[in-house]
Scaffold this active site. Structure first.
Site, PDB file in Angstrom:
ATOM      1  N   LYS A 281      30.409  48.563  47.122  1.00  0.00           N
ATOM      2  CA  LYS A 281      30.019  47.803  45.706  1.00  0.00           C
ATOM      3  C   LYS A 281      31.311  47.330  44.528  1.00  0.00           C
ATOM      4  O   LYS A 281      32.430  47.813  45.198  1.00  0.00           O
ATOM      5  CB  LYS A 281      29.758  49.084  45.223  1.00  0.00           C
ATOM      6  N   GLU A 397      15.477  63.581  38.444  1.00  0.00           N
ATOM      7  CA  GLU A 397      14.605  64.394  36.899  1.00  0.00           C
ATOM      8  C   GLU A 397      14.274  65.503  37.226  1.00  0.00           C
ATOM      9  O   GLU A 397      14.162  66.448  36.691  1.00  0.00           O
ATOM     10  CB  GLU A 397      14.888  63.202  36.351  1.00  0.00           C
ATOM     11  N   ARG A 425      10.395  60.920  32.458  1.00  0.00           N
ATOM     12  CA  ARG A 425      10.225  61.519  34.493  1.00  0.00           C
ATOM     13  C   ARG A 425       9.973  62.496  34.370  1.00  0.00           C
ATOM     14  O   ARG A 425       8.777  62.913  35.215  1.00  0.00           O
ATOM     15  CB  ARG A 425      11.588  61.213  35.024  1.00  0.00           C
TER      16      ARG A 425
END
Length: 665
Positions: A281, A397, A425
């Site tokens: 990344k 979540e 969510r």
């Protein structure tokens, strides 16, 4: 320069690998210059350059369907599909989206900016192709950036393995601390395991061994055991194949030639298959490589001396993590340096960080949970100071909320820090696992209201309507940064669940004598009985601006800072009922939101009296998806700035009954 000649994926098919390497450098330079100018996701896209090129050289998009999970790693995909000029308006009002967008290109299939969903889409698409007997089309799901920590992804994997549908799952593993080193041995064995000739020969040998009289089954079993032992020696032990999903890898995600071979062979596998690639990344840009969060999301900052940035540490003014109300005030504010921040919080998130640390120091029962977002939600200093009381559950979540319920059951005081848009969510868990049981879980909802340039998937406009539908839920809406701490302390003292919501925008500030207390509303201005403005959270400032405009018209408006939507302050409701017109203003959905709740409570309060119900008007977000743009511009266009609220009041007063009812003392 090669990049200017790339308009479609077909334009990269005839490039040599040397030319592809050159193109990778050009793409990284382009992304760095663009994103640090317009803002956007940097680190994830710098890491996915070679991966994206390999995908588009092997698969025939859009006939073959490439699904991006999460969508913020799709900038290179956009470059290869004719949207280079769109980057000038990246994430700007009316401009190019920061995520895949079906309106932009036939190459975008899902508008996906929430993680852990692409595998479910892939499962459905593969089933659809199977039903239509169109099995020549390939479905590819690029899963990365932590998405496989989400439970929804595991549910999809289980279904894919059970169904045997042909889906190529590219696991883009850009983790920095746990990724194994790619060896030539593992690469070679991965290529062997993927090669059709090898797999066909292996199955033929197994069948022949099974047919050997007396010893056949034992011989075939022994071959399987040896193969399994070798596989465990040379590749990571995974659960994929136990679910019926073939696994191959890990391989170097920056080696285009190697990935092309792997993807080509994977496309021939008759069932679901995971190709595990390791990427870095932020690759090629030292500030991103060195940053703890790899400059995942940066604010706009005009680049300086860009010609030397890629591949060196020279000359770029980098914005760091977005600080338009989210994250901490500087990219380096990650651990114990919270005391070095300015006395006045620069963001609501920063105010929450301070308040949570103070609460945790005062009460050892306070714990904090995040769904893979400790930095953006302001929890890194808490993690550093109280590591044993910090829980990062990954992008899950649903699990986060139920785990918090368990912590509360065990006597802890859990604080769940999550973006407002992601609260939806976990609504089922918040409603039944927390609300139904009455557990004292505090939901801190960052980026509430209109967030701006991240578009419809990130506007936090549903949280109040959702929270207000949960019985016993206390809903706090601070209008200033200084209100965060007393509200958090109050929430932690409650016997049941609560939410504290605040926006991404720069905070309003008030002095110690201007703050409310407990669950009470606060009257900011007393008017003449004609109109009462009930401002919720961020829109308190807009209501004050509206009152100034109305004063110029000779109308003295009463203004209340609601502070706590539920339970509504009886004194505030009684005062409002004594006006000719009551106007509520919120930056959440109007349908079922704070205004509807407050006016319903006011009607119930005066139901048994002879006092007439005043004229009312609810101002809020309409029932539609709101496109990206500057948050203040969006609110103004919706009539939710000072001028818009004042104009709504003028129109409503023109139809309000006269004379005004007698105000209560």
């Amino acid at each position: 320069m090669i990049l200017p000649s790339i308009e479609t994926p077909a334009d990269i098919q005839d490039l040599s690998f040397d030319q592809l390497d050159e193109l990778c450098e050009e793409i990284r330079s382009f992304i760095v210059e663009t994103v640090t100018t317009t803002g956007g996701h940097l680190g994830s896209n710098l890491g996915a350059v070679e991966l994206t090129l390999a995908l588009h050289r092997v698969f025939d998009s859009p006939r073959d369907i490439i699904l991006w999970d999460t969508g913020h790693q799709a900038y290179v995909h956009k470059l290869l599909t004719g949207r280079r000029y769109g980057f000038k308006s990246l994430k700007q009002a009316g401009g190019m989206s920061g995520y895949p967008n079906r309106a932009e290109s036939e190459h975008d299939w899902i508008e996906n900016s929430h993680a852990s969903t692409a595998l479910s889409y892939a499962h459905g698409l593969a089933n659809a192709f199977e039903l239509s007997d169109d099995t020549s089309r390939k479905v590819i799901a690029v899963v990365g950036d932590g998405a496989l920590t989400g439970g929804m992804a595991y549910e999809a994997l289980n279904n894919l393995g059970h169904s045997g549908r042909r889906v190529v799952i590219v696991l883009n593993d850009n983790g920095r601390s746990y990724a194994p080193t790619v060896s030539h041995l593992s690469q070679s064995l991965t290529s062997l395991r993927l090669h059709p000739t090898y797999t066909q020969a292996r199955e033929r040998l197994r069948q022949r061994l099974r047919n050997v009289p007396a010893f056949g089954p034992l011989a075939a079993s022994g071959m399987h055991s040896v193969a399994s032992a070798l596989r465990e020696m040379v590749s990571p032990h995974t659960f994929f194949e136990a679910l019926g999903v073939r696994y191959a890898g890990p391989i170097d995600g920056h080696d285009i030639e190697l990935m092309e071979a792997a993807f080509t062979h994977a496309a021939e596998w008759d069932g679901p298959i995971v190709v595990h690639v390791l990427t870095q990344k932020g690759r090629g840009y030292p500030p991103a490589e060195d940053d703890i969060q790899c400059l995942h999301d940066v604010r706009a900052a005009k680049p300086v001396g860009h010609e030397n940035t890629v591949g060196s540490s020279a000359g770029m003014a980098v914005g760091g993590p977005s600080v338009d109300g989210g994250g901490l005030s500087t990219p380096s504010t990650t651990e114990n340096d919270i005391d070095d921040l300015p006395t006045r919080p620069a963001t609501y998130t920063e105010a929450f960080t301070r308040a949570l640390l103070a609460a945790a120091e005062r009460d050892e029962r306070v714990v904090a949970l995040t769904a893979a977002m400790p930095g953006p939600t302001g929890l890194l200093p808490f993690q550093a100071q109280f590591p044993d009381r910090f829980f990062d559950v990954g992008i899950a979540e649903q699990h986060e909320v139920t785990s918090a319920a368990g912590l509360a059951m065990g006597g802890r005081k859990p604080v769940v820090a999550v973006y407002s848009t992601f609260f939806s969510r976990a609504f089922d868990q918040a409603n039944l696992d927390v609300g139904l049981h009455g557990y004292p879980v505090v939901f801190v909802l960052d980026r509430a209201g209109i967030t701006g340039d991240d578009g419809p998937s990130h506007h936090g406009i549903l949280d109040m309507a959702l929270a207000l539908s949960i019985p016993g839920m206390t809903v706090f809406a601070p209008s200033a940064a200084e209100e965060i701490e007393p509200m958090l302390f109050e929430a932690l003292s409650l016997p049941g669940p609560s939410t504290i919501r605040f926006p991404k925008s720069a905070p309003r500030h008030v002095g110690d004598t201007e703050m409310g207390r407990g669950l009470r509303a606060r009257q900011l201005r007393a008017g003449d009985g004609s109109v009462c403005l009930l401002g919720v959270g961020k829109l308190v400032g807009a209501c004050l601006d509206a009152a100034d405009e109305l004063a110029a018209d000779g109308v003295a408006a009463t203004v209340w800072d609601v502070r706590v939507v539920s339970p509504a302050d009886d004194d505030m409701l009684a005062d409002a009922a004594g006006h000719s017109l009551v106007v509520t203003a919120e930056d959440g959905v109007r349908l079922g939101g704070a205004g509807a709740f407050l006016l319903d409570a006011m009607a119930a309060q005066i139901e048994s009296s002879e006092q007439p119900m005043p004229a009312t008007r609810m101002l809020g977000i309409p029932r539609r998806f709101i496109a990206q743009g500057r948050a203040d511009d969006i609110l103004a266009n919706l009539g939710l700035d000072g001028a818009g609220i004042a104009e709504n009041v003028r129109r409503a007063m023109a139809h309000a009954p006269a004379p005004a009812p007698q105000r209560r003392a």
